[in-house]
Write an enzyme that holds these catalytic residues in place. Structure first.
Site, PDB file in Angstrom:
ATOM      1  N   HIS A 133    -108.709  21.915  79.124  1.00  0.00           N
ATOM      2  CA  HIS A 133    -107.486  21.286  78.620  1.00  0.00           C
ATOM      3  C   HIS A 133    -106.302  22.241  78.504  1.00  0.00           C
ATOM      4  CE1 HIS A 133    -109.788  17.748  78.202  1.00  0.00           C
ATOM      5  NE2 HIS A 133    -110.128  17.810  76.932  1.00  0.00           N
ATOM      6  N   HIS A 207    -104.822  12.209  75.590  1.00  0.00           N
ATOM      7  CA  HIS A 207    -106.115  12.375  74.918  1.00  0.00           C
ATOM      8  C   HIS A 207    -106.219  11.621  73.599  1.00  0.00           C
ATOM      9  CE1 HIS A 207    -109.843  14.456  73.886  1.00  0.00           C
ATOM     10  NE2 HIS A 207    -109.824  15.030  75.065  1.00  0.00           N
ATOM     11  N   GLU A 344    -109.531   9.198  79.549  1.00  0.00           N
ATOM     12  CA  GLU A 344    -108.529  10.141  80.049  1.00  0.00           C
ATOM     13  C   GLU A 344    -108.407   9.981  81.563  1.00  0.00           C
ATOM     14  OE1 GLU A 344    -110.093  14.027  78.523  1.00  0.00           O
ATOM     15  OE2 GLU A 344    -111.260  12.654  77.308  1.00  0.00           O
TER      16      GLU A 344
HETATM   17  C1  BGC Z   1    -113.928  16.598  76.830  1.00  0.00           C
HETATM   18  C2  BGC Z   1    -114.950  16.915  75.770  1.00  0.00           C
HETATM   19  C3  BGC Z   1    -114.267  17.660  74.668  1.00  0.00           C
HETATM   20  C4  BGC Z   1    -113.145  16.809  74.139  1.00  0.00           C
HETATM   21  C5  BGC Z   1    -112.383  17.456  73.043  1.00  0.00           C
HETATM   22  C6  BGC Z   1    -112.865  15.774  76.216  1.00  0.00           C
HETATM   23  O1  BGC Z   1    -111.885  15.488  77.154  1.00  0.00           O
HETATM   24  O2  BGC Z   1    -114.488  15.976  77.925  1.00  0.00           O
HETATM   25  O3  BGC Z   1    -116.019  17.670  76.291  1.00  0.00           O
HETATM   26  O4  BGC Z   1    -115.156  17.974  73.641  1.00  0.00           O
HETATM   27  O5  BGC Z   1    -112.263  16.497  75.176  1.00  0.00           O
HETATM   28  O6  BGC Z   1    -112.085  18.742  73.312  1.00  0.00           O
END
Ligand code: BGC
Length: 379
Positions: A133, A207, A344
């Site tokens: 991310h 998110h 997402e």
């Molecule tokens: C991921 C997860 C992660 C979460 C928060 C999601 O997009 O796929 O593995 O724990 O985001 O960070």
């Protein structure tokens, strides 16, 4: 009244409201309030968007975060359907990306490494050995420039951020514009644009953790989910795709027909074990870049329905496996295991290391341009 005089009145109202420090037209409105300061002392704001049906979204320019989203249930009763906090301080202290814009690269890049045009790049690693991310300080933790607008479709917020060359290890100055629009069709539309001055990679997503029964009320296991995908990208135990596009048929990943999230979330299945539940990317059937329904979620007790439409080729469905009751959010609600789910829209995880996945490379002169819609109704 003809269309042009209607538009003139709208425009006059908008100018008047602008002079008053907010935008309003008919029942649509946008207002701005202080939302505290970052650790460096930069003030940030909270914008409230209301559409003609009374649906309400609040968005802060810290992390371009959707802080709340109020939608009606089948009896017209409003509830906030996203997880989050009431103060910027809490977002700064600890958040698993609640409501944020995630980038420059949403999802994982293996070991934080990739090469482009023969050059190796090393990114910040923040998910054990992997990059996740956008890194340690991704787009969810920066202050965006914000401008309220009243578009034809409804009230909106335009957010800009220039990610400098080398930030978190990425090449190129990346100039990003995110537009949130709350339409009178009860859609939250998110439009993403970006340009670069050096070849780079770009895969931005949103998110939000949704709970259509109302945030903090209970887990999301009773929600019925449909994902328009016959294949998914299986992962290794660090959640990096193996490169295979595997059929969902006969596996707990098959959501081609609406199925309760809880039905198979604890199945004895290697992929489910690796994710601690669902935490995977689905390969959307619609692959031609046109806008199509990627997923539909129905929550039986409230009757709320959320459709996700996108032009993206992939969808990460994460069912809040890492929520464990240690975070307390809006209204003092404790966010327990699987109290929210994320859908997402994206290109596939680790695409820079998989030449046969749809490309995430962005070059000077090109424009990254993508749209996702979260559309609400009831049944
Ligand atoms: C991921 C997860 C992660 C979460 C928060 C999601 O997009 O796929 O593995 O724990 O985001 O960070």
């Amino acid at each position: 009244m003809n269309r042009s005089s209607h538009m003139m009145i709208r425009a006059a109202l908008a100018v008047f409201a602008c002079l008053m420090g907010s935008f309003a037209s008919a029942d649509q409105s946008i207002s701005k309030a202080a939302f505290g300061k970052t650790t460096e002392g930069t003030p940030v704001a909270l914008y409230t968007l209301v559409n003609a049906n009374g649906m309400k979204a609040t968005i802060t320019n810290y992390g371009a975060i959707l802080v709340s989203l109020e939608t009606p249930d089948r009896d017209g009763k409003m509830a906030d359907v996203t997880l989050g906090y009431e103060t910027v301080k809490e977002y700064i202290a600890e958040t698993p990306y609640f409501g944020a814009i995630v980038g420059r690269y949403g999802n994982r890049i293996a070991k934080g490494k990739f090469s482009l045009d023969g050059k190796q790049y090393t990114l910040a690693t923040n998910n054990d050995e992997n990059h996740l991310h956008g890194g340690v300080k991704g787009f969810d933790k920066v202050v965006w420039q914000a401008k309220a607008i009243l578009a034809d479709k409804g009230p909106g917020l335009v957010l800009n951020y220039v990610s400098p060359d080398g930030e978190e290890g990425y090449p190129g100055n990346l100039s990003v514009t995110i537009t949130y629009l709350l339409t009178d069709d009860n859609e939250l539309r998110i439009h993403y644009e970006a340009t670069t001055d050096k070849p780079t990679v770009c895969n931005i997503t949103h998110h939000s953790y949704f709970n259509l029964a109302g945030q903090g009320s209970r887990d999301i296991l009773g929600h019925e989910l449909m994902i328009a995908a016959k294949r998914f990208t299986p992962v290794d135990k660090t959640l990096i795709p193996t490169g295979e596009l595997r059929p969902v048929k006969g596996t707990p990943m098959d959501f081609t027909k609406p199925t309760a999230i809880g039905d198979r979330v604890n199945a004895k299945d290697e992929q489910i074990e690796f994710g601690g539940g669902y935490d995977h990317n689905w390969v959307l059937d619609n692959a031609d870049g046109s806008m199509a329904v990627a997923a539909r979620v129905y929550e039986p007790t409230s009757g709320r329905v959320m459709e996700v439409l996108t032009v993206e080729p992939g969808l990460q469905f994460y069912c809040g496996n890492f929520l464990d009751g240690t975070l307390t959010g809006k209204g003092g609600k404790v966010y327990k295991h699987r109290y929210g789910f994320c859908l997402e829209t994206q290109h596939f995880p680790d695409s820079p290391n998989h030449p046969d996945f749809p490309t995430t490379t962005l070059r000077p002169g090109e424009k990254y341009c993508t749209t996702t819609v979260y559309k609400f109704s009831t049944r």
